[in-house]
Design a protein around this motif. Structure first.
Motif, PDB file in Angstrom:
ATOM      1  N   TYR A 169      31.074  43.472   1.169  1.00  0.00           N
ATOM      2  CA  TYR A 169      30.732  44.846   1.531  1.00  0.00           C
ATOM      3  C   TYR A 169      31.513  45.882   0.734  1.00  0.00           C
ATOM      4  N   PRO A 187      30.662  43.448  -6.504  1.00  0.00           N
ATOM      5  CA  PRO A 187      31.621  43.320  -5.404  1.00  0.00           C
ATOM      6  C   PRO A 187      33.059  43.090  -5.857  1.00  0.00           C
ATOM      7  N   CYS A 199      31.280  47.406  -2.089  1.00  0.00           N
ATOM      8  CA  CYS A 199      30.579  48.555  -2.666  1.00  0.00           C
ATOM      9  C   CYS A 199      30.184  49.557  -1.582  1.00  0.00           C
ATOM     10  N   ASP A 200      29.712  49.019  -0.465  1.00  0.00           N
ATOM     11  CA  ASP A 200      29.328  49.915   0.638  1.00  0.00           C
ATOM     12  C   ASP A 200      30.550  50.614   1.196  1.00  0.00           C
ATOM     13  N   ASP A 228      25.116  45.547  -6.976  1.00  0.00           N
ATOM     14  CA  ASP A 228      26.501  45.664  -6.533  1.00  0.00           C
ATOM     15  C   ASP A 228      27.422  44.931  -7.500  1.00  0.00           C
ATOM     16  N   SER A 232      21.993  44.830  -4.075  1.00  0.00           N
ATOM     17  CA  SER A 232      22.558  45.555  -2.938  1.00  0.00           C
ATOM     18  C   SER A 232      21.763  45.269  -1.670  1.00  0.00           C
ATOM     19  N   ALA A 289      34.576  46.157  -7.330  1.00  0.00           N
ATOM     20  CA  ALA A 289      34.762  47.152  -6.280  1.00  0.00           C
ATOM     21  C   ALA A 289      35.991  46.821  -5.440  1.00  0.00           C
ATOM     22  N   THR A 344      27.879  56.342  -6.409  1.00  0.00           N
ATOM     23  CA  THR A 344      28.992  56.774  -5.579  1.00  0.00           C
ATOM     24  C   THR A 344      29.857  57.791  -6.317  1.00  0.00           C
ATOM     25  N   ASP A 371      31.368  53.478  -0.955  1.00  0.00           N
ATOM     26  CA  ASP A 371      30.413  54.549  -0.653  1.00  0.00           C
ATOM     27  C   ASP A 371      30.866  55.335   0.579  1.00  0.00           C
ATOM     28  N   THR A 385      25.445  50.626  -7.843  1.00  0.00           N
ATOM     29  CA  THR A 385      25.845  51.431  -6.671  1.00  0.00           C
ATOM     30  C   THR A 385      27.100  52.256  -6.951  1.00  0.00           C
TER      31      THR A 385
END
Lengths: 235, 371
Positions: B211, B155, B213-214, B153, B145, B158, B269, B217, B265
């Motif tokens: 991005y 990705p 995963c972020d 992560d 991450s 996700a 979350t 979140d 991650t």
């Protein structure tokens, strides 16, 4: 109503077939001696067979005769079928019956899915009624269609081996039919699974087409060609 | 022989058990319809479960039966009644579905998701947690991450989940009432500013997989905020939730280090989402034996499957047991299978199948297959 009677007739035919098969399949004869002396009788484990015995008043005769215990696969279950059991035994390798059984049942499932799909695709009721949905029925017709009527036996006369045509026993023709079906099913791409291929072979054979039926017809043709040698069987 | 067969067939055609209901919306269903099957319309099914959510074996059945039908069962109705009766302004209530393997936890969850869709909830649905943590195909994308130290992560997974989220909530996202509250800066050139619709955030995650995963979140944070502000009501459904608490995942970092679930991650979350520190939401989780490896499948009870950690995380929750078929449900299922040509043969077959399958829905389906 007509549809109903039609189904009934089919069902009766199926039952009749079952009984004729049972005579061949259910005789348990062992090649090696067993722990039971030969005066022990084979068990009668089907409810309908037992009912028949009671009707014919033969039950009292059996009461005093020693009888072998039934094997694990000899059940009085509704979906017991001796021919299916026979096929499972042929599929089995190294005594792995559970695996063999699962393979055959998967093949049945595949047949059923294919047939139901066809059933839904069919537009008219006549077409629909023609489609056989019962996988066991398909297996029965497939094996019936694959059974050869004649066989070739090599006989040596005057230093030359002749392929002599002759009649075949019921048991051997059944054996050959199952063997050919399995050989055809095993002749496949590495990526295709056995149940899938076996399902296709059974459907083909039930439709009187495919590799196995062709093999049977080839054998018949060969027998026809060699009919001139037929007298070697007794000379 | 003939008369007996004839009698059997007559009986079969005369004794038609009702097994279908025309009530297609789970919002309207009530206790009178327990054990009956209802059909999910094709486009709704595609929208809700197009990217997973129904078990594979069930999908196969729907193809053969040419329709998607679910049985209305007591656990689902109970949860729906609870949701209707509860006050959404109180902290979110957590329902935990549990039961033996093959009793229909995932399908109950599917039924509830259909309810949530009809009742206008924003659906946050994780089809199968083990897909992320335990399934390692040949090309599993993994990276460390960027934003959080020591985290991993996933990705691609996700991004796939974001797509699932987008298709499930397309109507809600399209109307654009849901706005995000603060600026998110992804890199020097890319940023999502405050006041942009939620759909833009999701799009960002799908198009820039790095991005994703972020984005999830941020999405979870925003959803909680929006629900708190009464702008939407949220329905969280996670299948195989106990997988988050099994001590190890099957993932490896490039340096061959084993990854723990709490170092992923996505785990943190969804842990955040399943806390009850937010309102206007419903959380339905399912714990499943087959979500974890064989060494931890001795019992199907939530306390065992969730470990102490998970149990404390979820406490207090409402346990809902999904059981085997009752007498009525079994008969209705059998007549449904007969209607769909999946089951044929004499009447006594049912009693035998009932005994052999012990009324376990999945077992029953499997046993019917070769007949």
């Amino acid at each position: 109503m007509r549809n109903l009677t039609n189904q009934l007739l089919l069902f009766k035919k199926y039952i009749h077939e079952l009984n004729s098969f049972r005579a061949v399949i259910q005789s348990r004869c062992y090649s090696r001696p067993t722990s039971f002396p030969d005066y022990f009788q084979n068990p009668i484990f089907r409810k309908e067979d037992q009912l028949k015995l009671i009707e014919n008043n033969e039950l009292s005769k059996l009461a005093s005769v020693p009888i072998k215990p039934p094997a694990v696969y000899e059940t009085s279950s509704v979906y017991h079928d001796p021919l299916v059991n026979k096929v499972i035994n042929h599929v089995m390798e190294e005594g792995k019956k559970k695996l063999a059984r699962s393979l055959v049942e998967k093949a049945f499932e595949n047949i059923k899915r294919i047939q139901i799909e066809r059933y839904h695709l069919a537009t008219t009721p006549e077409q629909k009624s023609k489609i056989v949905l019962n996988p066991k029925e398909i297996l029965h017709t497939a094996i019936e269609n694959c059974k050869p009527l004649l066989q070739l036996t090599p006989i040596k006369r005057g230093g030359i081996t002749y392929q002599v045509p002759g009649p075949i026993t019921e048991k051997r023709s059944l054996f050959l039919a199952i063997k050919w079906l399995l050989e055809a099913a095993n002749e496949k791409e590495r990526t295709v699974h056995f149940p899938e291929q076996f399902a296709w072979e059974l459907l083909d054979a039930a439709n009187n087409t495919g590799k196995v039926v062709k093999r049977k017809q080839d054998l018949h043709r060969q027998c026809e060609a060699n009919r001139a040698y037929a007298h070697y069987r007794w000379q | 022989m003939f008369t007996r067969n004839f009698r059997n067939i007559c009986r079969r055609y005369s004794q038609s058990v009702t097994f279908r209901t025309t009530e297609t919306s789970p919002v309207q269903q009530n206790d009178n319809q327990v054990g009956l099957f209802y059909t999910i319309e094709k486009d709704v099914c595609k929208k809700l479960f197009g990217h997973g959510g129904l078990p594979k074996s069930y999908m196969k059945q729907t193809k053969t039966f040419t329709e998607t039908t679910l049985m209305i069962r007591q656990p689902a109705l109970d949860v729906i009644d609870c949701i209707k009766a509860s006050d959404l302004n109180k902290p979110a209530i957590r329902y935990v579905l549990y039961g033996e393997t093959g009793t229909g936890k995932s399908l109950t969850l599917a039924h509830l998701i259909h309810y949530a869709h009809d009742a206008g909830f924003l659906i946050v649905h994780v089809p199968w947690v083990s897909e992320w943590l335990r399934r390692v195909p040949r090309h599993k994308e993994m990276s460390n991450s960027q934003t959080r130290e020591g985290f991993v992560d996933l990705p691609l997974d996700a991004a796939a989940w974001l797509l699932h989220f987008k298709t499930q909530n397309q109507t809600l996202l399209k109307c654009g009432d849901l706005k995000i509250s603060k600026d998110y800066v992804w890199s020097k050139r890319e940023q999502t500013s405050a006041g942009a619709p939620l759909a833009e955030l999701v799009e960002q995650g799908i198009s820039r997989v790095k991005y994703a995963c972020d984005v999830i979140d941020a999405l979870v944070y925003e959803i909680k905020l929006l629900s708190n502000n009464k702008q939407c009501k949220t329905f969280v459904a996670v299948d195989g939730y106990n997988c988050f608490f099994y001590p190890m995942t099957r993932l490896n970092t490039p340096t061959k280090k084993k990854v723990k679930p709490e170092e992923v991650t996505l785990t943190t979350t969804f842990m955040e989402l399943t806390k009850n520190d937010w309102t206007n939401g419903v959380i339905v989780l399912s714990v499943d034996q087959i979500a974890v490896p064989e060494d931890h499948q001795e019992s199907y009870l939530p306390k065992y499957l969730l470990y102490k950690k998970g149990f404390e995380h979820l406490d207090p929750f409402v346990p809902v047991e999904v059981g085997r078929y009752s007498e009525k449900e079994f008969l209705s299922c059998a007549s449904y299978y007969r209607d769909r040509l999946w089951l044929r043969g004499p009447e006594d077959l049912e009693t035998e199948l009932k005994l052999a399958s012990a009324c376990n829905p999945y077992k029953f389906m499997e046993l019917c297959a070769p007949l």
